[in-house]
Write an enzyme that holds these catalytic residues in place. Structure first.
Site, PDB file in Angstrom:
ATOM      1  N   GLU A   1       0.859  -1.185   0.000  1.00 48.49           N
ATOM      2  CA  GLU A   1       0.000   0.000   0.000  1.00 48.49           C
ATOM      3  C   GLU A   1       0.896   1.236   0.000  1.00 48.49           C
ATOM      4  OE1 GLU A   1      -3.629   0.831   2.795  1.00 48.49           O
ATOM      5  OE2 GLU A   1      -1.920   1.947   3.587  1.00 48.49           O
TER       6      GLU A   1
ATOM      7  N   ASP B   1      -6.395  10.719   7.966  1.00 44.10           N
ATOM      8  CA  ASP B   1      -5.195  10.175   8.589  1.00 44.10           C
ATOM      9  C   ASP B   1      -4.953  10.684  10.002  1.00 44.10           C
ATOM     10  OD1 ASP B   1      -4.136   8.440   6.564  1.00 44.10           O
ATOM     11  OD2 ASP B   1      -3.825  10.244   5.358  1.00 44.10           O
TER      12      ASP B   1
END
Lengths: 261, 391
Positions: free
Chosen positions: A41, A52
């Protein structure tokens, strides 16, 4: 397009391209792949990473302040691909794709060997131009499902995602908890119930992300019906803590990944 | 409610948020539709706007300034609203909605601190726990509002993305992260006409009262429409509130953006003048962004205009040409701030001073009989410390 067998357990490991440096992130990609990661990823940097947590925010900030451009990023993805041949799963926020242009962006991504792209701030309602442009380039658009997603909505998302099962292998990205990326202590009963709920609606592979950092976590997810898991923040944390000691960084990352598999 | 403001091939607006928030946005939209039709709640809102907030606010014929500028200047006195700015219109509406939805926690972002203080005021009034996200740069330049928030009992959460850096856009990011995490019990009381649908439309609805009153009042004073309505634009809530009632009239609508140290300096917050179509904070609108899609830091002397984006309806109005947006520099805003204080004895917020500065420019091409309406969106007490050395 490499055919990924998402069975019996797919381990997706994340890194932030360009962090702590482009060279070290390439080394990290190689280490992750050698240590047993099935898919890499790549969490691409954006100035406003609303999905995030602190670990990735910090990494994104550092990457952007080092003037690492999207052109540099695509060149790095290509290198990672060439050196690992691993399936690559890119996370990119919507505005980056929008500014570069849908067609242009996905063309570049395909050229760099990207297999899957997830756009964290493009939910089902806004997904069409992203998913269609991805499809045109042989890239699978990855949809997210969250614990707050109701059954009716899951059905709609599954329906869209199914368009990508043929000819592309695809998966659904389940967000384990309401919240942002980052390590958490354990897998809650709520997460288990959530995975079971989605599992009952589809046979598309389910990959669970957010907060996963231990073998017990992954075992619990697999037992609930998931096909794999994503771990990213712990890798970034290691890279951050050992950025002055590259060799130790790679060894520690390798040990961490081995401990999960 | 329209989710998009379509112009040509671009659908301004939309819902560019993580999947986790989508159900919450549907819940919000559905609740808001019921809220709009609920007569009891609407009566309560009207009552609070009147008795608590002090609406209607005056439309004041500023004779001294008019004489100076050579045309008829009217000031819409949102600075006289309880809380000191137009923000109260929005927070009253949304806090009632939050209570109606059974939410037990309010969160908000703030730049100048006006929206944060207004939300904290609602937290006190409705007895709901309130957390306000505020950039460290803004905390430093808006101490008065930080004190107010604390006095109202809110928690002020400083946002710092790197040493010493943190402004409105970062506060929004952090508030969104909080919402993603606590989405089930938390109401995100968004402060402007940006963000994902339904916020741009809903906040506009709560601010429309400004323009509705202006229209009634100007007819009472002059029995005709003004030549122009002028407002400052950060996210754009006071401007859309002032403009909306005049969209179908022969009235010019002028928005003053933060020109900072000048567009060419690169230090500004002029998302419409100098930005491009971009996806930021949940909607497709105009924003300051580079070719790679990274968002630029905005700059303005006024914390409330220090934002690299703007509400999607403004992007739409700009593209259709229905409203026109001009950058106003820090220096022009300071001059206007001083001018209004010295001619009328009214100290405007630095944000509102941008609208006054634009009116000063615009008045140069006006006839003596032309009517200009300036929305004085807030009062300037909060800015005195910051501009001390400039006075």
């Amino acid at each position: 397009m490499s055919n990924v067998k998402i069975y019996p357990m797919t381990l997706i490991t994340g890194l932030v391209p360009g962090y702590p440096t482009p060279e070290l992130s390439l080394e990290t990609a190689k280490t992750l792949h050698k240590s047993g990661a099935d898919i890499l990823e790549l969490s691409a940097s954006f100035s406003e990473p609303i999905a995030d947590g602190p670990t990735l925010q910090l990494a994104h900030q550092k990457v952007l302040s080092s003037n690492f451009s999207k052109k540099d990023a695509f060149a790095l993805y290509k290198k990672i691909k060439d050196e690992t041949r691993a399936p690559l799963f890119l996370i990119e926020y919507a505005n980056v794709i929008y500014q570069i242009g849908f067609e242009e962006y996905y063309k570049k991504a395909a050229g760099a060997g990207i297999n899957y792209i997830l756009v964290p701030d493009a939910p089902l309602e806004e997904s069409a131009p992203f998913a269609e442009s991805a499809r045109a380039e042989g890239i699978a658009h990855i949809f997210m499902i969250a614990p707050t997603t109701n059954d009716e909505r899951i059905k709609m998302i599954v329906h869209k995602a199914k368009k990508h099962t043929d000819p592309f292998p695809t998966f659904l990205y389940l967000v384990s908890v309401t919240g942002v990326t980052g390590s958490r202590k354990n897998v809650s009963d709520e997460t288990i119930a959530f995975i079971k709920r989605v599992r009952s609606t589809t046979d598309i592979p389910l990959i669970v992300g957010f907060g996963i950092s231990a073998r017990e976590h992954i075992q619990a997810l697999i037992n609930a019906g998931a096909d794999g898991a994503v771990t990213c923040s712990p890798i970034i944390d290691i890279a951050h803590n050992l950025k002055e000691k590259p060799e130790q960084m790679q060894n520690t990352i390798a040990r961490y990944i081995t401990s999960l598999a | 409610m329209p989710k998009y403001f379509p112009y040509n091939t671009v659908n301004y607006g939309g819902q560019y948020v993580p999947e986790t928030l989508m159900p919450a946005l549907y819940e919000l939209e559905e609740a808001y539709e019921r809220f709009k039709r609920d007569e009891k709640l609407q009566t309560e809102l009207q009552h609070l706007l009147h008795e608590y907030a002090g609406r209607p606010t005056p439309l004041y014929h500023a004779r001294n300034l008019s004489e100076k500028l050579g045309c008829k200047i009217y000031l819409k006195r949102e600075d006289l609203l309880h809380g000191g700015a137009h923000k109260t219109n929005n927070v009253l509406g949304q806090a009632l909605l939050a209570r109606f939805m059974g939410k037990t926690r309010l969160i908000a972002e703030t730049g100048a601190g006006m929206h944060g203080a207004a939300t904290a005021m609602m937290g006190a009034f409705f007895n709901i726990k309130t957390v306000v996200y505020m950039g460290v740069e803004d905390i430093a330049r808006q101490k008065l509002n930080v004190l107010k928030m604390k006095l109202y009992g809110a928690i002020v959460h400083p946002v710092e993305i790197r040493a010493g850096v943190g402004s409105l856009k970062d506060a929004i990011n952090e508030a969104l992260r909080d919402w993603v995490t606590n989405v089930r019990d938390t109401y995100y009381l968004f402060g402007t006409v940006a963000g994902p649908h339904p916020y741009p439309t809903m906040v506009r609805d709560f601010q429309r009262v400004i323009g509705q009153e202006i229209k009634e009042q100007i007819f009472a004073h002059e029995n005709r429409l003004p030549k122009a309505v002028i407002a400052c634009v950060g996210g754009g809530s006071n401007a859309i509130g002032a403009f909306y009632e005049f969209l179908d009239d022969d009235v010019e609508l002028l928005g003053a953006e933060a020109g900072g140290q000048g567009i060419h300096s690169g230090k500004h917050g002029a998302a419409i003048t100098a930005g491009r179509d971009a996806i930021l904070h949940g909607s497709l609108s105009k924003a300051l962004t580079d070719d790679d899609g990274q968002i630029h830091e905005a700059y303005s002397i006024s914390a409330g205009l220090d934002y690299p984006g703007v509400g999607p309806e403004h992007a739409y109005l700009a593209e259709t040409g229905r409203a026109t947006y001009y950058p106003v520099t820090d220096a022009q805003a300071i001059d206007a701030f001083k001018l209004l204080s010295k001619t009328e004895g009214i100290i405007p917020a630095l944000e509102s001073a941008h609208a006054i500065a634009l009116a000063i420019e615009y008045a140069k091409q006006c006839e003596a009989d032309d009517i200009l309406i300036i929305n004085v969106s807030g009062r300037g007490d909060k800015d005195l410390e910051q501009v001390e050395e400039l006075i």
